[in-house]
Write an enzyme that holds these catalytic residues in place. Sequence first.
Site, PDB file in Angstrom:
ATOM      1  N   GLY A  80      19.615 -52.350 -13.706  1.00 22.73           N
ATOM      2  CA  GLY A  80      19.939 -52.190 -15.119  1.00 22.73           C
ATOM      3  C   GLY A  80      18.719 -51.973 -15.993  1.00 22.73           C
ATOM      4  O   GLY A  80      17.636 -51.690 -15.511  1.00 22.73           O
TER       5      GLY A  80
ATOM      6  N   LEU B 115      18.465 -49.431 -18.086  1.00 16.41           N
ATOM      7  CA  LEU B 115      18.298 -48.078 -17.547  1.00 16.41           C
ATOM      8  C   LEU B 115      17.390 -47.217 -18.410  1.00 16.41           C
ATOM      9  O   LEU B 115      17.334 -47.364 -19.631  1.00 16.41           O
ATOM     10  CB  LEU B 115      19.673 -47.419 -17.415  1.00 16.41           C
ATOM     11  CG  LEU B 115      20.675 -48.197 -16.553  1.00 16.41           C
ATOM     12  CD1 LEU B 115      22.013 -47.462 -16.516  1.00 16.41           C
ATOM     13  CD2 LEU B 115      20.147 -48.409 -15.141  1.00 16.41           C
ATOM     14  N   HIS B 116      16.682 -46.329 -17.729  1.00 13.67           N
ATOM     15  CA  HIS B 116      15.836 -45.336 -18.401  1.00 13.67           C
ATOM     16  C   HIS B 116      16.084 -43.988 -17.732  1.00 13.67           C
ATOM     17  O   HIS B 116      16.911 -43.874 -16.820  1.00 13.67           O
ATOM     18  CB  HIS B 116      14.364 -45.760 -18.330  1.00 13.67           C
ATOM     19  CG  HIS B 116      13.910 -46.146 -16.952  1.00 13.67           C
ATOM     20  ND1 HIS B 116      13.835 -45.227 -15.913  1.00 13.67           N
ATOM     21  CD2 HIS B 116      13.548 -47.334 -16.406  1.00 13.67           C
ATOM     22  CE1 HIS B 116      13.430 -45.840 -14.816  1.00 13.67           C
ATOM     23  NE2 HIS B 116      13.258 -47.132 -15.083  1.00 13.67           N
TER      24      HIS B 116
ATOM     25  N   GLY C 181      14.491 -42.391 -15.588  1.00 12.42           N
ATOM     26  CA  GLY C 181      14.329 -42.374 -14.128  1.00 12.42           C
ATOM     27  C   GLY C 181      15.653 -42.688 -13.441  1.00 12.42           C
ATOM     28  O   GLY C 181      16.076 -41.972 -12.520  1.00 12.42           O
ATOM     29  N   HIS C 182      16.327 -43.746 -13.905  1.00 11.40           N
ATOM     30  CA  HIS C 182      17.638 -44.078 -13.331  1.00 11.40           C
ATOM     31  C   HIS C 182      18.632 -42.927 -13.546  1.00 11.40           C
ATOM     32  O   HIS C 182      19.420 -42.603 -12.666  1.00 11.40           O
ATOM     33  CB  HIS C 182      18.224 -45.325 -14.006  1.00 11.40           C
ATOM     34  CG  HIS C 182      17.435 -46.581 -13.820  1.00 11.40           C
ATOM     35  ND1 HIS C 182      16.718 -47.166 -14.835  1.00 11.40           N
ATOM     36  CD2 HIS C 182      17.258 -47.383 -12.742  1.00 11.40           C
ATOM     37  CE1 HIS C 182      16.145 -48.280 -14.400  1.00 11.40           C
ATOM     38  NE2 HIS C 182      16.450 -48.439 -13.129  1.00 11.40           N
TER      39      HIS C 182
ATOM     40  N   ASP D 247       9.749 -46.503  -5.912  1.00 13.15           N
ATOM     41  CA  ASP D 247       9.661 -47.667  -5.019  1.00 13.15           C
ATOM     42  C   ASP D 247       9.561 -47.129  -3.594  1.00 13.15           C
ATOM     43  O   ASP D 247      10.510 -47.176  -2.817  1.00 13.15           O
ATOM     44  CB  ASP D 247      10.895 -48.546  -5.214  1.00 13.15           C
ATOM     45  CG  ASP D 247      10.982 -49.089  -6.631  1.00 13.15           C
ATOM     46  OD1 ASP D 247      10.373 -50.129  -6.898  1.00 13.15           O
ATOM     47  OD2 ASP D 247      11.615 -48.435  -7.485  1.00 13.15           O
TER      48      ASP D 247
ATOM     49  N   SER E  47       9.682 -47.403 -15.967  1.00 10.99           N
ATOM     50  CA  SER E  47      10.072 -48.660 -15.347  1.00 10.99           C
ATOM     51  C   SER E  47      10.747 -49.521 -16.396  1.00 10.99           C
ATOM     52  O   SER E  47      10.337 -49.509 -17.570  1.00 10.99           O
ATOM     53  CB  SER E  47       8.831 -49.389 -14.821  1.00 10.99           C
ATOM     54  OG  SER E  47       9.159 -50.739 -14.520  1.00 10.99           O
TER      55      SER E  47
ATOM     56  N   ARG F   6      10.333 -52.486 -16.659  1.00 12.47           N
ATOM     57  CA  ARG F   6       9.348 -53.489 -17.062  1.00 12.47           C
ATOM     58  C   ARG F   6       8.383 -52.965 -18.123  1.00 12.47           C
ATOM     59  O   ARG F   6       7.660 -53.767 -18.722  1.00 12.47           O
ATOM     60  CB  ARG F   6       8.542 -53.949 -15.841  1.00 12.47           C
ATOM     61  CG  ARG F   6       9.368 -54.776 -14.844  1.00 12.47           C
ATOM     62  CD  ARG F   6       8.474 -55.343 -13.750  1.00 12.47           C
ATOM     63  NE  ARG F   6       9.164 -56.357 -12.961  1.00 12.47           N
ATOM     64  CZ  ARG F   6       9.678 -56.153 -11.751  1.00 12.47           C
ATOM     65  NH1 ARG F   6       9.573 -54.972 -11.168  1.00 12.47           N
ATOM     66  NH2 ARG F   6      10.288 -57.135 -11.106  1.00 12.47           N
TER      67      ARG F   6
HETATM   68  P1  AMP Z   1      15.498 -50.680 -10.421  1.00 10.68           P
HETATM   69  O1  AMP Z   1      16.530 -50.786 -11.502  1.00 10.68           O
HETATM   70  O2  AMP Z   1      14.099 -50.810 -10.894  1.00 10.68           O
HETATM   71  O3  AMP Z   1      15.822 -51.523  -9.211  1.00 10.68           O
HETATM   72  O4  AMP Z   1      15.587 -49.178  -9.910  1.00 10.68           O
HETATM   73  C1  AMP Z   1      16.812 -48.648  -9.437  1.00 10.68           C
HETATM   74  C2  AMP Z   1      16.526 -47.345  -8.746  1.00 10.68           C
HETATM   75  O5  AMP Z   1      15.906 -46.441  -9.670  1.00 10.68           O
HETATM   76  C3  AMP Z   1      15.536 -47.498  -7.576  1.00 10.68           C
HETATM   77  O6  AMP Z   1      15.972 -46.661  -6.507  1.00 10.68           O
HETATM   78  C4  AMP Z   1      14.243 -47.034  -8.171  1.00 10.68           C
HETATM   79  O7  AMP Z   1      13.347 -46.497  -7.206  1.00 10.68           O
HETATM   80  C5  AMP Z   1      14.706 -45.948  -9.111  1.00 10.68           C
HETATM   81  N1  AMP Z   1      13.712 -45.722 -10.159  1.00 10.68           N
HETATM   82  C6  AMP Z   1      13.169 -46.642 -10.993  1.00 10.68           C
HETATM   83  N2  AMP Z   1      12.243 -46.076 -11.791  1.00 10.68           N
HETATM   84  C7  AMP Z   1      12.195 -44.759 -11.444  1.00 10.68           C
HETATM   85  C8  AMP Z   1      11.424 -43.650 -11.894  1.00 10.68           C
HETATM   86  N3  AMP Z   1      10.495 -43.763 -12.849  1.00 10.68           N
HETATM   87  N4  AMP Z   1      11.638 -42.437 -11.307  1.00 10.68           N
HETATM   88  C9  AMP Z   1      12.559 -42.313 -10.316  1.00 10.68           C
HETATM   89  N5  AMP Z   1      13.309 -43.325  -9.847  1.00 10.68           N
HETATM   90  C10 AMP Z   1      13.130 -44.533 -10.401  1.00 10.68           C
END
Ligand code: AMP
Length: 287
Positions: free
Chosen positions: A29, A31-32, A34-35, A151, A186, A188
């Site tokens: 969650g 979300l940005h 990237g997600h 990741d 991210s 974060r």
């Molecule tokens: P997270 O919510 O951080 O667990 O990320 C969920 C999914 O989104 C994971 O497969 C991450 O690798 C992917 N993700 C997070 N940040 C990025 C980003 N900047 N670019 C591409 N994928 C991302």
Amino acid sequence: MEVFRSKPSVRAQLAAWRPAPIVLVPTMGFLHEGHLSLMRLARARAGDAGRVVASIFVNPTQFGPGEDFDSYPRNEARDFDLLRAEGVDAVFAPEASEIYDPQAQTIVETTELAKVLIGKLRPGHFRGVATIVTKLFNIIRPDAAVFGEKDYQQLAVIRTMVRDLDMDIDIIGAPIQREADGLAMSSRNVRLSPADRAAAPVLSRALDEAAAMAPTGITASRLRSHVRARLEAEPRARVQSVDIRDAATLETVSGPLTRPAVILLAVSFGQVFLIDNRVVHPTPEEP
Ligand code: AMP
């Protein structure tokens, strides 16, 4: 877009949708973009007839003691709006009590990959990741699942687990999405102070320089030292690890690069733990 909180309710919906292809995008969650890029890849893989399912679950078992589980950013209402706008068909957003039985005693672990790199900095992290992803795969039973290359080690853990345990799921890797100044997106990043946010693009700059140096015949250890020095020149950055590994196997590399290698960074700014990586090539990259 349907929101499901319980395992039986999401399973009932998926049973009604099958045999349409199901593509899962697991997230924590907040979300940005990237997600959202993962959601678009999932939609492309699912096709018009298929269904895209996102999960939102800040998984407690992948956080160690003293890590940022409690302060991890959350905004479910906003996440739902973003997913709806992407045409996601369903969101699975359970409470931890729905996911973990207090009597549970089974874990999934990629024994070697879980110990190295981030696994060394965050003991138990990849056991938590492999176990929750297995559980999500068993609950949703997707045909394919999308994970970000941001990741990098996590993606390797999941590919290894799927191979080793004969999981019949197509794993799709998605390229890293970055802010205009190069900082990898991210959840974060919002926790960075303004000064740390201004300093954080040093990660992607160091990786860009390394990519430019890689085709010069430089050795892995010199390249690593260069990247580390570049990061350490930023006083706000606390360098946790800089590694160069074979891009395909994550095995250690030494001497002049002969094959694609991945440079993996873990750097803290204040309480915020950031990672980034880049695959570099021993021969010049196509422009
Ligand atoms: P997270 O919510 O951080 O667990 O990320 C969920 C999914 O989104 C994971 O497969 C991450 O690798 C992917 N993700 C997070 N940040 C990025 C980003 N900047 N670019 C591409 N994928 C991302």
